[in-house]
Structure formats: C-alpha cells, structure tokens
Enzyme design. Structure first.
Site, PDB file in Angstrom:
ATOM      1  N   LYS A  97       0.941  -1.211  -0.105  1.00  0.00           N
ATOM      2  CA  LYS A  97      -0.055   0.011  -0.066  1.00  0.00           C
ATOM      3  C   LYS A  97       0.922   1.233   0.001  1.00  0.00           C
ATOM      4  O   LYS A  97       1.836   1.555   0.877  1.00  0.00           O
ATOM      5  CB  LYS A  97      -0.834   0.198   1.147  1.00  0.00           C
ATOM      6  CG  LYS A  97      -1.804   1.215   1.449  1.00  0.00           C
ATOM      7  CD  LYS A  97      -2.854   1.011   2.215  1.00  0.00           C
ATOM      8  CE  LYS A  97      -2.814   1.979   3.485  1.00  0.00           C
ATOM      9  NZ  LYS A  97      -3.096   3.357   3.145  1.00  0.00           N
ATOM     10  N   GLY A 158      -7.545   9.819   9.575  1.00  0.00           N
ATOM     11  CA  GLY A 158      -7.738  10.000  11.046  1.00  0.00           C
ATOM     12  C   GLY A 158      -8.785  10.827  11.308  1.00  0.00           C
ATOM     13  O   GLY A 158      -9.067  11.192  12.729  1.00  0.00           O
ATOM     14  N   ALA A 185      -9.258   5.868   4.077  1.00  0.00           N
ATOM     15  CA  ALA A 185      -8.887   7.097   4.871  1.00  0.00           C
ATOM     16  C   ALA A 185     -10.133   7.958   5.069  1.00  0.00           C
ATOM     17  O   ALA A 185     -10.826   8.240   4.193  1.00  0.00           O
ATOM     18  CB  ALA A 185      -7.785   7.814   4.344  1.00  0.00           C
ATOM     19  N   GLY A 186     -10.343   8.592   6.196  1.00  0.00           N
ATOM     20  CA  GLY A 186     -11.505   9.421   6.763  1.00  0.00           C
ATOM     21  C   GLY A 186     -12.399   8.914   6.995  1.00  0.00           C
ATOM     22  O   GLY A 186     -13.617   9.566   7.330  1.00  0.00           O
ATOM     23  N   ASN A 207      -8.917   2.411   9.691  1.00  0.00           N
ATOM     24  CA  ASN A 207      -8.299   2.083  10.979  1.00  0.00           C
ATOM     25  C   ASN A 207      -8.844   2.606  12.068  1.00  0.00           C
ATOM     26  O   ASN A 207      -9.161   2.276  12.955  1.00  0.00           O
ATOM     27  CB  ASN A 207      -6.835   2.447  10.586  1.00  0.00           C
ATOM     28  CG  ASN A 207      -5.676   1.897  11.716  1.00  0.00           C
ATOM     29  OD1 ASN A 207      -4.555   1.746  11.391  1.00  0.00           O
ATOM     30  ND2 ASN A 207      -6.295   1.729  12.958  1.00  0.00           N
ATOM     31  N   THR A 208      -8.711   4.052  12.220  1.00  0.00           N
ATOM     32  CA  THR A 208      -8.802   5.111  13.188  1.00  0.00           C
ATOM     33  C   THR A 208     -10.340   4.599  13.947  1.00  0.00           C
ATOM     34  O   THR A 208     -10.535   4.661  14.918  1.00  0.00           O
ATOM     35  CB  THR A 208      -8.599   6.469  12.917  1.00  0.00           C
ATOM     36  OG1 THR A 208      -7.456   6.607  12.307  1.00  0.00           O
ATOM     37  CG2 THR A 208      -8.736   7.389  14.251  1.00  0.00           C
TER      38      THR A 208
HETATM   39  C1  LIG Z   1      -3.850   2.457   8.380  1.00  0.00           C
HETATM   40  C2  LIG Z   1      -3.819   3.119   7.044  1.00  0.00           C
HETATM   41  O1  LIG Z   1      -2.974   2.875   6.392  1.00  0.00           O
HETATM   42  C3  LIG Z   1      -3.928   4.624   7.245  1.00  0.00           C
HETATM   43  O2  LIG Z   1      -3.164   5.441   6.596  1.00  0.00           O
HETATM   44  C4  LIG Z   1      -5.357   4.717   6.423  1.00  0.00           C
HETATM   45  O3  LIG Z   1      -5.150   5.445   5.219  1.00  0.00           O
HETATM   46  C5  LIG Z   1      -6.602   4.759   7.240  1.00  0.00           C
HETATM   47  O4  LIG Z   1      -7.125   5.922   7.433  1.00  0.00           O
HETATM   48  P1  LIG Z   1      -8.252   6.012   8.808  1.00  0.00           P
HETATM   49  O5  LIG Z   1      -7.601   5.791   9.997  1.00  0.00           O
HETATM   50  O6  LIG Z   1      -8.636   7.576   8.387  1.00  0.00           O
HETATM   51  O7  LIG Z   1      -9.182   5.197   8.414  1.00  0.00           O
END
Ligand SMILES: CC(=O)[C@@H](O)[C@H](O)COP(=O)(O)O
EC number: 2.8.1.10
Length: 258
Positions: A97, A158, A185-186, A207-208
């Site tokens: 990635k 995040g 992301a986001g 992730n976050t």
């Molecule tokens: C874990 C990872 O690869 C992050 O860089 C990804 O972009 C997730 O983003 P969030 O934490 O906003 O879900």
C-alpha cells in the site's frame, strides 16, 4: 461475489489497519470480529517505535490473514520505494500500500511522488495499492504506471469526517468501471462506509474509526455489516430520489365511502 485483488480472492470487503489499538489482544479480537482477510501494517511506524518490532510482526503473522504492508510516514518516492523493499523482505509479499505524504496538516498524498514511486515499484514486480486523492488524472497516471487498484481518500487520514466529495467519488467510479476501487482514509462511521459502497466501490480500508472506538471489536463487526449492506444494496439496484410523492399503495379499486 468475492473480491479479487492481484490474483488473490477474499470474501470480506473490509481491509483493516493495525495501528492505535489499545492492546495487541484488542487488535486480534477486532480482526476476528470484522472477518477481514486483509490487514495493513506500517513497517516504518513499527520499526521506528522499537518496542513493537518483531513481536508485533509475529502477532500479525499469527492472525492468519493477508498482510498488506504500507509505506505510511514516507514523504518521497525514494523513501517509499526503500520502505516497500524492506516490507517485501519482512512479510514475503509483493503487495504494497503505497503512501507518499505531501502535506503536513491534511496528510494529503503527494501525487507526483506517488506516481513516480508506483512506476518504480511496478517495474520491480510489486503489486501496488496506491493511496491517492479522488483526482481522475492522477488515477489515469497510476493505472498507466501499472497499478490495478486505486485507493482514493474520502477525507484526511484519522479525521473521521466521512465522504467530503461524493460527486468526485462517483465520477471516479464512472470513469474507471473495471478498476478495483477501494476507499481509504477518513471514514468515521459505519454509515460512511455504507454510503461509499452504495456508489459501487469495491471495498473500504479503515483504521482509526475502529481502533479508537470505545469497543474496537464491536465497531469492527459493525463496519463489516455496514460494508456488506452497502455492497448488496448497490447490486440490488437502488431507487433514484424523486421530487414528488409516489403512492406506495395502489388507488385503483379502493372502496368508496361517501
Ligand atoms: C492504516 C492506514 O493505512 C491509514 O493510513 C489509512 O489511510 C486509514 O485511514 P483512517 O485511519 O482514517 O481510517
């Protein structure tokens, strides 16, 4: 239907990040409850953190899922390529990635360095998952470089803001109907994930929103269900909104009580 990524087939359309969990045990439980088959791991963050290192990578291997190493924290093509090569050694995978961060506050990708890094990595037989913006021209350049997957953001990493530019995500889906598109992301809530899946996206990486939830394992399960719901709804053919009411009960043949 299953999702195919560079020749590997998975049933789950959720890809999960492994950072920021309160403990390794909570991370492992979240992975189990999510039923994800792919986790992404930051090689740089873990090796720089020191304490995690080998034990953390061992835990990841024991989860029994595909590992998608990432180049989080890299700010140039050179740095990202080096990190990708280290990740290939550590995890024995050609998947990467690719993240090349260009802006300090928004963590927006540096799309110029991203395309350059993608070209180099593809030429060295990597299978690249580029974290990119929702820009169609950049998408074309990444595909021309040999990427078979695109991972547009929907908001800054995040931020948990959810989709900030739905028309752009829609255009991307329309422009690249045969390319695997994963929102990365986001995402902040399960409903955000459902929304992008309803647009016809193939999967979501987050992730976050899971790692920082009050109960990460329960949230992981909620996201898995939300993603599946959006995917099924897209395939089922949704109604377009209308300006006027349309009676759902037929009026023909109704009894007349004068
Ligand atoms: C874990 C990872 O690869 C992050 O860089 C990804 O972009 C997730 O983003 P969030 O934490 O906003 O879900």
């Amino acid at each position: 239907m299953a999702l195919e990524l560079y020749g590997k087939t998975v049933a789950s359309r959720l890809l999960l990040g492994t950072a920021r969990y309160p403990s390794p045990a909570v991370l492992a439980e979240a992975v189990r409850r999510s039923k994800t088959e792919i986790v992404t791991v930051s090689l740089r963050r873990e090796t720089a953190g020191g304490k995690a290192g080998g034990a953390f990578f061992q835990l990841i291997r024991e989860l029994g899922v595909h590992v998608l190493p990432n180049t989080a924290g890299c700010h140039s093509a050179r740095e990202a390529v080096l990190t990708a090569k280290m990740a290939r050694e550590v995890f024995g995978t050609t998947w990467i990635k690719l993240e090349v961060i260009g802006h300090h506050d928004t963590l927006q990708p540096d799309v110029f360095q991203l395309v350059e890094a993608a070209k180099i990595l593809v030429s060295e037989s990597f299978e690249v998952f580029p974290y990119t913006t929702d820009d169609l021209v950049v998408g074309e350049k990444l595909l021309a470089a040999g990427c078979r997957v695109l991972m547009p953001w929907c908001a800054p990493i995040g931020s948990a803001m959810g989709p900030q530019n739905l028309p752009a995500l829609k255009s991307m889906r329309a422009e690249f109907p045969d390319v695997t598109l994963i929102v990365d992301a986001g995402i902040g809530r399960p409903s955000h994930a459902t929304t992008v899946m309803e647009l016809g996206y193939d999967a979501v990486l987050l992730n976050t929103a899971v790692a920082s939830a009050g109960d990460p394992a329960a949230m992981a399960e909620a996201f898995a269900k939300a993603i599946e719901a959006g995917h099924i709804a897209h395939g089922a053919g949704m109604l377009e909104p209308r300006d006027m009411a349309v009676p759902s009960t037929p009026v023909i043949g109704k009894g007349v009580f004068a």
